[in-house]
Each structure stands twice: as structure tokens, then as C-alpha cells.
Scaffold this active site. Structure first.
Site, PDB file in Angstrom:
ATOM      1  CG  ASN A  52       1.791  -3.383  -4.385  1.00 58.83           C
ATOM      2  OD1 ASN A  52       1.650  -3.061  -3.203  1.00 58.83           O
ATOM      3  ND2 ASN A  52       0.800  -3.341  -5.240  1.00 58.83           N
ATOM      4  CB  THR A  93      -8.856   0.251  13.225  1.00 61.38           C
ATOM      5  OG1 THR A  93      -8.412  -0.001  14.554  1.00 61.38           O
ATOM      6  CG2 THR A  93     -10.060  -0.621  12.915  1.00 61.38           C
ATOM      7  CG  HIS A 112       0.150  -3.229  10.584  1.00 61.95           C
ATOM      8  ND1 HIS A 112      -0.435  -2.030  10.232  1.00 61.95           N
ATOM      9  CD2 HIS A 112       0.320  -3.900   9.440  1.00 61.95           C
ATOM     10  CE1 HIS A 112      -0.593  -1.993   8.929  1.00 61.95           C
ATOM     11  NE2 HIS A 112      -0.150  -3.119   8.420  1.00 61.95           N
ATOM     12  CB  SER A 114      -5.568   2.993   5.139  1.00 65.50           C
ATOM     13  OG  SER A 114      -4.388   3.466   4.514  1.00 65.50           O
ATOM     14  CD  GLU A 170      -6.939  -2.093  -5.547  1.00 69.53           C
ATOM     15  OE1 GLU A 170      -5.743  -2.395  -5.757  1.00 69.53           O
ATOM     16  OE2 GLU A 170      -7.376  -1.773  -4.428  1.00 69.53           O
TER      17      GLU A 170
HETATM   18  I1  8IG Z   1       0.791  -2.271   0.634  1.00 66.92           I
HETATM   19  O1  8IG Z   1      -2.010  -2.661  -4.596  1.00 66.92           O
HETATM   20  C1  8IG Z   1      -0.760  -2.220  -0.589  1.00 66.92           C
HETATM   21  N1  8IG Z   1      -1.973  -1.947  -0.149  1.00 66.92           N
HETATM   22  N2  8IG Z   1      -5.936  -1.638  -2.514  1.00 66.92           N
HETATM   23  N3  8IG Z   1      -3.948  -2.164  -3.581  1.00 66.92           N
HETATM   24  C2  8IG Z   1      -4.653  -1.862  -2.448  1.00 66.92           C
HETATM   25  N4  8IG Z   1      -4.076  -1.784  -1.273  1.00 66.92           N
HETATM   26  C3  8IG Z   1      -2.757  -1.985  -1.210  1.00 66.92           C
HETATM   27  C4  8IG Z   1      -1.988  -2.304  -2.315  1.00 66.92           C
HETATM   28  C5  8IG Z   1      -2.620  -2.391  -3.571  1.00 66.92           C
HETATM   29  N5  8IG Z   1      -0.724  -2.459  -1.911  1.00 66.92           N
END
Ligand code: 8IG
Length: 279
Positions: free
Chosen positions: A242, A100, A77, A219, A200
């Protein structure tokens, strides 16, 4: 601490966060030479390179120079905001290169400060982007998905006091259909904001699915709520970087997230630029 510094401390309950946002907007106007901005963009994981296609950067302002903002905490970032002349229009976009996150522990006021600053700077629309985990295995890493609605699992709210803000159609149907004019095949999903910063467990991902979620991230939902309170029209776009935990058998890594973002940058940039040009 001086009175002036105290007055700009978002974490002090005596501070009016909207006053800090107005101070921030005044600094933005001064540093960018633009007395107002029209559209705000918040760039999440994987979206960092996309702003260049939106238009020409007229000015870049370091976050640290603007009241209420702090340095970026996450690799990948950038801690600046830019004033971008939207190509082919007379509009100015205020592009936040970073956000943030709630997990930084600076409080929910800091999380939504960019959105409030954008509103104070004159913006009527905010485009919130993020990188997230996808629950649909058909969403390969690098797939953009429109946010149709959200589930806020932070157990927090940016709204203070007895302010019963209506969140119906929070993610503007008008802007979503505009995005689908650009990319007719764009899927939509319900974004679930977790507190993070851990990803998670597979069981939590199944819970997210059971309660109606399609995307998991850290976010956007709190920012969207603050945007609605400020009267902004909200467009939310997630980049699935992902498969959420347990959806595929590959473990999650931040490096993969960054790589998926880089690979998708051009597609996302074109999408964002085309949507912003039509807003
Ligand atoms: I980039 O798989 C990203 N941010 N909570 N889970 C959560 N936040 C993420 C993920 C994810 N991939």
C-alpha cells in the site's frame, strides 16, 4: 511452574534467550529430520504463498511445538515453520510462515526468537520479508523493494548488555546485488520500523521521509539486528502492499494488504526462489 518451563520462558529476565533458541533448534532438527539448516526465510504479509516455489517441503512443524514460539496473531499468517529442500541444490531452508511482531507485547526477545533459532539450527543466511507501506508513489501495490538500510523507531533493541554490535552494511551488499542479478530493475529503500499496530499518520509518514526513509512497516529491523549479532548474512525484501498514509488519498485497509500480497505472490515467489537458489 516447573524449573524446565521457567527456563524456557523468554519473558523471564533470568532466562538465556540463546539457550531457548538452542532448545528450539534441537526440536526443529528432531521434527524435520534435518540435523542442520542452511538458509532461513521469514515470510511477512503477502509472502505466505511464495515458499512453495523455493523447493519441496520436507516437513512442517507447528510453532506451538517449538520452545519459545507462540501462535500467529494476525489473519493471513500461518503458525508453522517448514523445512524446504531448496530446488537444484543440496541446501535446506527453514521457512517461518509467520513472525512475532513487536506490537504483540511479548517482548523483543520473542520478536527475534525465530532468527536466533535459525542461527542455532546452523543457518548462515536469513532472508527477511515483509509487507509495508511505500513512500514513493511509483511503487504500486505489489512492488518488491530491496531493503538497503533501516531506521529503528521502536526505541528498543534485541541486544542485551554492553554489546556494541556494528550495523554497517547490515543488509548484505553481496546478497542485494545477487537479487538484482535476478531482477535488474529492483529498487532499494530504507525501511523504517514503527512500533504499530496502528498505521502512521500522514505527518509521521512525512517525518519518515524527512529522516531518510522509503518504506514504513512494523517488523524486520529488530530481527535484522539480532541476525547481525548472531553472525547471519541478511537479505531484506519488502513488498509494498500500500502507499503509506497520505501518499495516496485512499485509506489503508488490512484487506487491501492481503489482496495486494495475493496479486504479487507469483512475482515474489519467483524472485525469492531464484535468489535462494543462488545464495
Ligand atoms: I502491509 O503502511 C503494511 N504494514 N507501519 N505502515 C506500517 N506498516 C505497514 C504498512 C504501513 N503496510
Amino acid at each position: 511452574m516447573t524449573d524446565a518451563a521457567t527456563a524456557l520462558d523468554l519473558q523471564d529476565p533470568a532466562t538465556d534467550p540463546f539457550e531457548v533458541a538452542r532448545s528450539a533448534a534441537a526440536v526443529v532438527a528432531e521434527r524435520t529430520g534435518a540435523d542442520h539448516h542452511d538458509i532461513a526465510l521469514v515470510l511477512g504479509s503477502g509472502w505466505g504463498q511464495t515458499a512453495d516455489l523455493v523447493g519441496e517441503t520436507v516437513a512442517t512443524v507447528d510453532n506451538t511445538e517449538v520452545p519459545g514460539f507462540a501462535k500467529a496473531a494476525v489473519a493471513g499468517h500461518s503458525g508453522t515453520m517448514r523445512s524446504v529442500a531448496v530446488a537444484g541444490t543440496a541446501r535446506r531452508a527453514l521457512v517461518f510462515g509467520t513472525r512475532t511482531h513487536y506490537y504483540e507485547g511479548r517482548g523483543v526477545r520473542a520478536v527475534v526468537h525465530a532468527v536466533r533459532t535459525a542461527a542455532a539450527a546452523g543457518c548462515r543466511t536469513v532472508v527477511l520479508t515483509n509487507g509495508c507501506g511505500g513512500l514513493d508513489p511509483a511503487w504500486r501495490p505489489g512492488t518488491p523493494v530491496l531493503i538497503r538500510d533501516h531506521i529503528n523507531l521502536t526505541a528498543d533493541s534485541p541486544i542485551e548488555g554492553a554489546n556494541f554490535v556494528d550495523l554497517t552494511d547490515l543488509y548484505s551488499p553481496r546478497l542485494r546485488s545477487l537479487a538484482r542479478e535476478v531482477e535488474p530493475d529492483l529498487d532499494e529503500g530504507v525501511y523504517v520500523q514503527f512500533r504499530g499496530p496502528h498505521y502512521e499518520t500522514p505527518a509521521e509518514v512525512q517525518m519518515a521521509r524527512t529522516i531518510g526513509g522509503d518504506l514504513v512497516g512494523m517488523s524486520t529491523a529488530l530481527e535484522a539486528i539480532a541476525a547481525r549479532q548472531a553472525g547471519l548474512e541478511v537479505l531484506g525484501i519488502s513488498l509494498v502492499t500500500n502507499p503509506a498514509a497520505g501518499i495516496s488519498d485512499v485509506p489503508l485497509s488490512h484487506q487491501e494488504v492481503i489482496e495486494a500480497g495475493q496479486a504479487a505472490a507469483e512475482r515474489c515467489g519467483r524472485l525469492l526462489a531464484a535468489v535462494v537458489a543462488r545464495i
